[in-house]
Motif scaffolding. Structure first.
Motif, PDB file in Angstrom:
ATOM      1  N   HIS A   1     140.312 -65.209 -36.138  1.00  0.00           N
ATOM      2  CA  HIS A   1     140.993 -65.774 -34.973  1.00  0.00           C
ATOM      3  C   HIS A   1     142.070 -66.758 -35.434  1.00  0.00           C
ATOM      4  N   PRO A   2     143.329 -66.628 -34.953  1.00  0.00           N
ATOM      5  CA  PRO A   2     144.387 -67.572 -35.357  1.00  0.00           C
ATOM      6  C   PRO A   2     144.029 -69.012 -34.963  1.00  0.00           C
ATOM      7  N   GLY A   3     144.346 -69.936 -35.859  1.00  0.00           N
ATOM      8  CA  GLY A   3     144.140 -71.351 -35.592  1.00  0.00           C
ATOM      9  C   GLY A   3     142.754 -71.861 -35.941  1.00  0.00           C
ATOM     10  N   TRP A   4     141.827 -70.985 -36.367  1.00  0.00           N
ATOM     11  CA  TRP A   4     140.461 -71.437 -36.695  1.00  0.00           C
ATOM     12  C   TRP A   4     140.327 -71.706 -38.187  1.00  0.00           C
ATOM     13  N   ASP A   5     139.391 -72.623 -38.509  1.00  0.00           N
ATOM     14  CA  ASP A   5     139.039 -72.897 -39.906  1.00  0.00           C
ATOM     15  C   ASP A   5     137.853 -72.019 -40.292  1.00  0.00           C
ATOM     16  N   TYR A   6     137.941 -71.375 -41.435  1.00  0.00           N
ATOM     17  CA  TYR A   6     136.896 -70.442 -41.871  1.00  0.00           C
ATOM     18  C   TYR A   6     136.378 -70.828 -43.252  1.00  0.00           C
ATOM     19  N   SER A   7     135.122 -70.443 -43.487  1.00  0.00           N
ATOM     20  CA  SER A   7     134.532 -70.459 -44.820  1.00  0.00           C
ATOM     21  C   SER A   7     133.873 -69.111 -45.040  1.00  0.00           C
ATOM     22  N   ALA A   8     134.205 -68.474 -46.134  1.00  0.00           N
ATOM     23  CA  ALA A   8     133.601 -67.194 -46.500  1.00  0.00           C
ATOM     24  C   ALA A   8     132.716 -67.412 -47.719  1.00  0.00           C
TER      25      ALA A   8
END
Length: 494
Positions: A415-422
């Motif tokens: 999703h644009p604008g979200w912070d992610y951790s993989a």
């Protein structure tokens, strides 16, 4: 003349009958005449019965007292020899011996069944309830008047050990009626208690040694690390709340080496274990170890040990958790991750899982690394989910968020604008251990934001140069003012 002949004939016929009757009657009196029984033989009832007086034969109307061993009671405590009509023979009664028992009302009634010694007080089968802190039972009294003034108590069955000090239970409960419930409370877990129901001064109706159930153990104490060997030790737990069947260790290590990774272990050690060697990583590793004791009731509270190697006091995961992401495309909802196999030969395992979490929070990442995750459920924002299962044996660039699906995973678009951790996860399981190793990639899906660190470095260098120039200007200003002041004072002195 005819009348005389008839009379004589009648007499001749009647006389033999009278003679025969006279012969039969004496025989009947001797053989079958009703004779009244004046005694009773000793009754053949329960062998445990005590008779007072203890005789083999009792006179009619003689009263006998019955008693039983301690805790038992006969259905009649007083009996009496008596008689009753059994049948009528030739119009006369024939008697037989019987026993009468004295009822609670004081009247005498015919005893028609076998008299036995029975328990005065009984615990209702299936009603005993034992927990770690209480004992509860339902009781009934066999005879209405036998359980008056009955007392019930709970007492420690034996002295407690110094390591497991147990307090004595105080108080006596009086039981009333023919049935009820007795409960002991505020008891110690895994401890033997004697439940006693008695009639003062010394008649014990019921006595039973019952052990309370186990509870979870206390926290392990005296956690210490042997810095030379890297071994964590703790003090063995006593079996006060239950038999110690093992220890559970949860080890979390955030390591900054090789770009940073998260290592988690869940271990089950034997009940005799008091130490475990921690996995060794390079400088900058943060360790958190939780040690719990185990009984049959489950794991107890955890004792925590935490350390930062080389004096590092980083409160959260190392900054190296954010590995390099080659490219992010917010418009397409994708990010390219450079993945490398976690395991190395000879124990190389090819199957890795790629997990996605919408956060940079270290606690959420730890839970995701060691948890059982599901595919994306399209919640908003989504819970941590499995994006892909990879047979990873060599380095590869993986496109996260391309929308592909597989068995048990969905590589959902980002999703644009979200912070992610993989998290690239490798799991190893055995009967006594679960080990999870995760490599962390943190990034943001912000339009126009580069995934490379160079802009940040350039901005940092520029800011540093500006600060240096400002500091140099301040120093030059101070020095020039000072020189002017010295020159003025020199002229005044001249």
């Amino acid at each position: 003349m005819a009348l005389q002949f008839l009379a004589l004939t009648f007499l001749l016929i009647l006389f033999p009958l009278l003679v025969a009757q006279g012969q039969e009657e004496p025989y009947s009196v001797v053989q079958g005449a009703p004779q009244e029984i004046e005694t009773c033989q000793r009754p053949q009832w329960d062998p445990g019965l005590r008779l007072a007086p203890d005789l083999q034969e009792y006179k009619k109307n003689e009263e006998v007292t019955l008693s039983c061993p301690e805790g038992l009671q006969p259905s009649y405590t007083h009996i009496r020899c008596s008689r009753e009509v059994q049948t009528i023979v030739h119009g006369k009664p024939v008697y037989r011996e019987v026993w009468l028992g004295r009822a609670s009302s004081g009247s005498w009634i015919r005893i028609r069944s076998r008299v036995e010694c029975v328990e005065v007080l009984q615990v209702v089968p299936g009603t005993l309830e034992v927990s770690s802190t209480s004992i509860k039972l339902n009781w009934t009294c066999s005879f209405p008047d036998a359980c008056q003034h009955t007392e019930a108590t709970c007492r420690l069955a034996g002295p407690s050990s110094p390591a497991c000090e147990a307090e004595e239970v105080s108080g006596v409960e009086l039981l009333h009626g023919q049935r009820g419930t007795f409960t002991c409370t505020s008891l110690q877990p895994f401890t033997d208690y004697t439940v006693t129901i008695s009639v003062p001064p010394s008649t014990v109706l019921f006595s039973w040694v019952i052990r309370t159930k186990e509870a979870v153990p206390q926290k392990p104490e005296q956690l210490q690390l042997d810095a030379r060997t890297g071994t964590l030790r703790w003090k063995a737990l006593p079996s006060c709340r239950g038999e110690i069947v093992g220890y559970q260790l949860n080890i979390t290590a955030w390591a900054s080496q090789d770009g940073g990774f998260l290592h988690m272990e869940r271990l089950r050690l034997s009940g005799q274990s008091t130490e475990h060697r921690l996995p060794t990583y390079g400088p900058g590793t943060r360790y958190v170890v939780a040690v719990r004791g185990l009984t049959a009731a489950g794991p107890g509270a955890a004792s925590l040990w935490e350390s930062h190697t080389n004096g590092s006091e980083t409160p959260g995961p190392p900054h190296g958790c954010s590995r390099l992401v080659l490219d992010t495309s917010p418009s397409q909802g994708t990010a390219v991750l450079p993945l490398h196999p976690i395991s190395q030969p000879p124990e190389a395992v090819s199957e890795h899982q790629l997990l996605v979490a919408v956060t940079h929070n270290s606690t959420v990442l730890e839970d995701a690394c060691s948890g059982e995750l599901q595919p994306s459920n399209h919640s908003h924002p989504p819970d941590p989910y499995v994006a892909a299962v990879l047979n990873l044996s060599a380095p590869t660039d993986f496109v996260l968020g391309d929308g592909t699906r597989g068995h048990g995973f969905h590589n959902a678009p980002l999703h644009p604008g979200w912070d992610y951790s993989a998290l690239l996860r490798l799991a190893r399981r055995s009967p006594q251990a679960e080990t999870f190793t995760c490599v962390c990639y943190s990034f943001s899906m912000v339009a126009g934001q580069s995934s490379y660190p160079w802009p940040g470095i350039v901005i940092g260098v520029v800011v540093l140069l500006v600060l240096v120039l400002v500091f140099a200007g301040i120093v030059w200003f101070v020095l020039s003012r000072r020189r002017k002041s010295v020159s003025v004072k020199a002229k005044e002195n001249n």
